[in-house]
Design a protein around this motif. Structure first.
Motif, mmCIF file in Angstrom:
data_model
loop_
_atom_site.group_PDB
_atom_site.id
_atom_site.type_symbol
_atom_site.label_atom_id
_atom_site.label_comp_id
_atom_site.label_asym_id
_atom_site.label_seq_id
_atom_site.Cartn_x
_atom_site.Cartn_y
_atom_site.Cartn_z
ATOM 1 N N GLY A 1 0.983 -1.208 0.008
ATOM 2 C CA GLY A 1 0.002 -0.006 0.062
ATOM 3 C C GLY A 1 1.041 1.276 0.004
ATOM 4 N N ASN A 2 0.615 2.014 0.963
ATOM 5 C CA ASN A 2 1.319 3.477 1.176
ATOM 6 C C ASN A 2 2.571 3.399 1.627
ATOM 7 O OD1 ASN A 2 -1.097 4.930 0.349
ATOM 8 N ND2 ASN A 2 -2.092 4.709 2.280
ATOM 9 N N LYS A 3 3.130 2.410 1.925
ATOM 10 C CA LYS A 3 4.564 2.305 2.466
ATOM 11 C C LYS A 3 5.427 2.428 1.426
ATOM 12 C CE LYS A 3 7.473 -0.318 5.504
ATOM 13 N NZ LYS A 3 7.497 -1.461 6.381
ATOM 14 N N PRO A 4 6.571 3.599 1.441
ATOM 15 C CA PRO A 4 7.611 3.861 0.485
ATOM 16 C C PRO A 4 8.183 2.677 0.238
ATOM 17 C CG PRO A 4 7.651 5.371 2.150
ATOM 18 C CD PRO A 4 6.754 4.336 2.760
ATOM 19 N N THR A 5 8.525 2.526 -1.047
ATOM 20 C CA THR A 5 9.203 1.235 -1.537
ATOM 21 C C THR A 5 10.494 1.166 -1.000
ATOM 22 O OG1 THR A 5 8.152 1.804 -3.705
ATOM 23 C CG2 THR A 5 9.715 0.163 -3.628
ATOM 24 N N ALA A 6 11.343 2.180 -0.720
ATOM 25 C CA ALA A 6 12.793 2.124 0.019
ATOM 26 C C ALA A 6 12.615 1.631 1.440
ATOM 27 C CB ALA A 6 13.283 3.697 -0.272
ATOM 28 N N ASP A 7 11.306 1.710 1.911
ATOM 29 C CA ASP A 7 11.361 1.174 3.277
ATOM 30 C C ASP A 7 10.785 -0.168 3.669
ATOM 31 O OD1 ASP A 7 11.862 3.776 4.103
ATOM 32 O OD2 ASP A 7 9.999 4.415 4.809
ATOM 33 N N LEU A 8 10.705 -0.742 2.435
ATOM 34 C CA LEU A 8 10.287 -2.267 2.539
ATOM 35 C C LEU A 8 11.236 -3.089 2.872
ATOM 36 C CD1 LEU A 8 8.423 -2.530 -1.000
ATOM 37 C CD2 LEU A 8 7.286 -2.174 1.040
ATOM 38 N N THR A 9 10.922 -4.277 3.865
ATOM 39 C CA THR A 9 11.927 -4.884 4.473
ATOM 40 C C THR A 9 11.429 -6.575 4.299
ATOM 41 O OG1 THR A 9 10.804 -4.958 6.734
ATOM 42 C CG2 THR A 9 12.315 -3.271 6.353
ATOM 43 N N GLU A 10 12.325 -7.480 4.963
ATOM 44 C CA GLU A 10 11.765 -8.979 4.918
ATOM 45 C C GLU A 10 10.693 -9.122 5.662
ATOM 46 O OE1 GLU A 10 15.256 -8.435 6.487
ATOM 47 O OE2 GLU A 10 16.079 -7.858 4.437
ATOM 48 N N ASN A 11 10.450 -8.315 6.703
ATOM 49 C CA ASN A 11 9.088 -8.471 7.361
ATOM 50 C C ASN A 11 7.771 -8.143 6.545
ATOM 51 O OD1 ASN A 11 7.721 -8.992 10.060
ATOM 52 N ND2 ASN A 11 7.199 -6.885 9.762
ATOM 53 N N ASP A 12 7.913 -7.278 5.735
ATOM 54 C CA ASP A 12 6.762 -6.932 4.799
ATOM 55 C C ASP A 12 6.664 -8.106 3.877
ATOM 56 O OD1 ASP A 12 6.352 -4.284 5.424
ATOM 57 O OD2 ASP A 12 8.177 -3.729 4.672
ATOM 58 N N VAL A 13 7.873 -8.716 3.212
ATOM 59 C CA VAL A 13 7.861 -10.049 2.454
ATOM 60 C C VAL A 13 7.184 -11.110 3.242
ATOM 61 C CG1 VAL A 13 8.976 -11.675 1.102
ATOM 62 C CG2 VAL A 13 9.659 -9.018 1.184
ATOM 63 N N ARG A 14 7.561 -11.142 4.396
ATOM 64 C CA ARG A 14 6.892 -12.256 5.237
ATOM 65 C C ARG A 14 5.519 -12.223 5.241
ATOM 66 N NH1 ARG A 14 5.157 -12.784 10.343
ATOM 67 N NH2 ARG A 14 6.053 -10.722 10.802
ATOM 68 N N LEU A 15 4.870 -11.017 5.497
ATOM 69 C CA LEU A 15 3.388 -10.575 5.930
ATOM 70 C C LEU A 15 2.565 -10.856 4.624
ATOM 71 C CD1 LEU A 15 3.745 -7.506 8.226
ATOM 72 C CD2 LEU A 15 3.076 -9.850 8.889
ATOM 73 N N TYR A 16 3.272 -10.567 3.446
ATOM 74 C CA TYR A 16 2.624 -10.540 1.955
ATOM 75 C C TYR A 16 2.360 -12.208 1.849
ATOM 76 C CZ TYR A 16 2.403 -11.433 -2.837
ATOM 77 O OH TYR A 16 2.265 -11.983 -4.067
ATOM 78 N N ILE A 17 3.651 -13.047 2.104
ATOM 79 C CA ILE A 17 3.691 -14.408 2.018
ATOM 80 C C ILE A 17 2.483 -15.030 2.718
ATOM 81 C CG2 ILE A 17 5.033 -16.376 1.848
ATOM 82 C CD1 ILE A 17 7.462 -15.002 1.054
#
Length: 399
Positions: free
Chosen positions: A134-150
């Motif tokens: 969503g609104n989270k800046p692309t540069a701030d994406l982390t492995e935790n965001d990937v984990r939540l998405y998966i």
């Protein structure tokens, strides 16, 4: 023929439905498009609703002179929707700051010379990931965001392990493409593959399948798949100029992994091919549809299924089963594993090693310790000739 493309939500994901009056050739042609599925609920074929997949689908249909009707799709697409990112509901559209990132990611994949289907699949996963964040800046994406998405995708969209592995591969490529983000690709792990043994037909079953296949074109296609160990995609892309009858070899070009290889032509296949060629007179491809274009992999699967039914074979058989059977029978005939690897076009010997687990010649040479124990006891005069059934008379079976 009218082919209508329209968007709808299926199992929580945005999909593009493909509707048309029943046509066997079109149905079989669609079935070999990468990523296509059948919805029993909506009674239509569908693909993921991403810009890349939709563009690839339209191009694929037009390649065979099928003209899709996008009017219903466009009219529904223009309707304003209120998106709520919750399991079971469609994700919000890409935010403006992510649109350019997504477009450049597609160009990055194309620059790596990935196939159109891979670009479409990887692009779909990354688009979905960016929609999820969503609104989270692309540069701030982390492995935790990937984990939540998966976690969301696996639970909500019920992704299989193979799809899960593709998803992780797509995001790994995204992390390499966009190093400004905080995602470390080395920390993204794919789930382990399923290690299932391939289904293998006996030699007699293969001959019976060919025997009951009365259509000459169909029999020739199945005979080549088995006798040369081809993938179904290699067979339908095979051109007549790839046959070298003097050397009894077949040149497979631009196969999986963009590699070429030479395979053998069976002596018994050559007169069958000559009969087929004189009857059907193909112009460019080894096997052609009635209009002269490439044959459909779906059609081959269909008539193979019919032949298996006529042969009384209840195993789940696909064109790839013939390839598995070819490799296993070569191994059982004593062919060195290294030669089998070359003939199959495997890049790693570990891939070919799976056939050692299903080769009957080796399995039958192994004696169970139960048999060896009873055999040794039978040689002992004190034990007489023991059998497992000894002493069972009068004993009632346990129900």
């Amino acid at each position: 023929m009218k082919i209508t493309l329209e968007p709808f939500v299926h199992r929580g994901i945005s999909a593009v439905g493909i509707r048309f009056s029943f046509n066997f050739e079109l149905k079989e042609y669609l079935k070999k498009f990468d990523g296509i599925r059948w919805s029993q609920t909506h009674r239509c074929f569908y693909v993921r609703n991403t810009a890349m997949v939709l563009a690839a689908l339209v191009k694929y249909l037009k390649a065979e002179n099928y003209v899709p009707d996008l009017e219903a799709f466009e009219s529904k697409k223009r309707r304003k929707r209120r998106f709520v990112r919750q399991p079971g509901q469609i994700l919000p559209a890409l935010k403006p700051h992510n649109v350019l990132v997504y477009q450049n990611y597609i160009k990055y994949l194309q620059g790596k010379r990935y196939s159109e289907s891979t670009v479409a699949v990887y692009g779909g996963f990354v688009q979905e990931f960016l929609q999820f964040t969503g609104n989270k800046p692309t540069a701030d994406l982390t492995e935790n965001d990937v984990r939540l998405y998966i976690e969301w995708a696996v639970k909500t969209l019920n992704y299989a392990i193979s799809t899960h592995r593709q998803l992780v591969g797509a995001i790994k490529q995204f992390a390499f493409f966009y190093p400004a983000c905080a995602i470390d690709p080395e920390k993204l792990n794919r789930p382990r593959k399923d290690h299932k043994l391939p289904t293998v037909l006996s030699k007699e079953e293969v001959i019976e399948i060919l025997r009951v296949t009365r259509n000459l074109k169909h029999r020739t296609a199945l005979a080549l798949l088995y006798s040369s160990g081809l993938r179904v995609g290699e067979a339908i892309n095979l051109k007549l100029n790839c046959f070298d009858f003097e050397r009894k070899q077949l040149h497979i070009k631009n196969s999986k992994g963009r590699s070429d290889r030479m395979v053998i032509l069976a002596d018994s296949f050559i007169p069958l091919f000559q009969n087929y060629y004189m009857t059907y007179q193909p112009k460019v491809f080894f096997i052609e549809n009635p209009n002269g274009g490439k044959y459909s992999a779906g059609t081959i699967r269909t008539f193979l299924k019919q032949s298996c039914k006529l042969a009384g074979i209840t195993k789940l058989v696909t064109p790839h089963t013939l390839r598995h059977s070819y490799a296993t029978h070569l191994l059982e005939n004593g062919t060195d594993l290294r030669y089998i690897q070359v003939l199959l076009g495997h890049s790693r010997p570990e891939t070919t090693m799976i056939y050692t687990h299903v080769a009957q010649r080796y399995l039958q040479a192994i004696r169970s310790p139960l048999d060896t124990t009873l055999l040794s006891m039978s040689r002992d005069k004190d034990h007489g000739n023991p059998f497992l059934s000894d002493g069972l008379s009068g004993i009632k079976a346990i129900k």
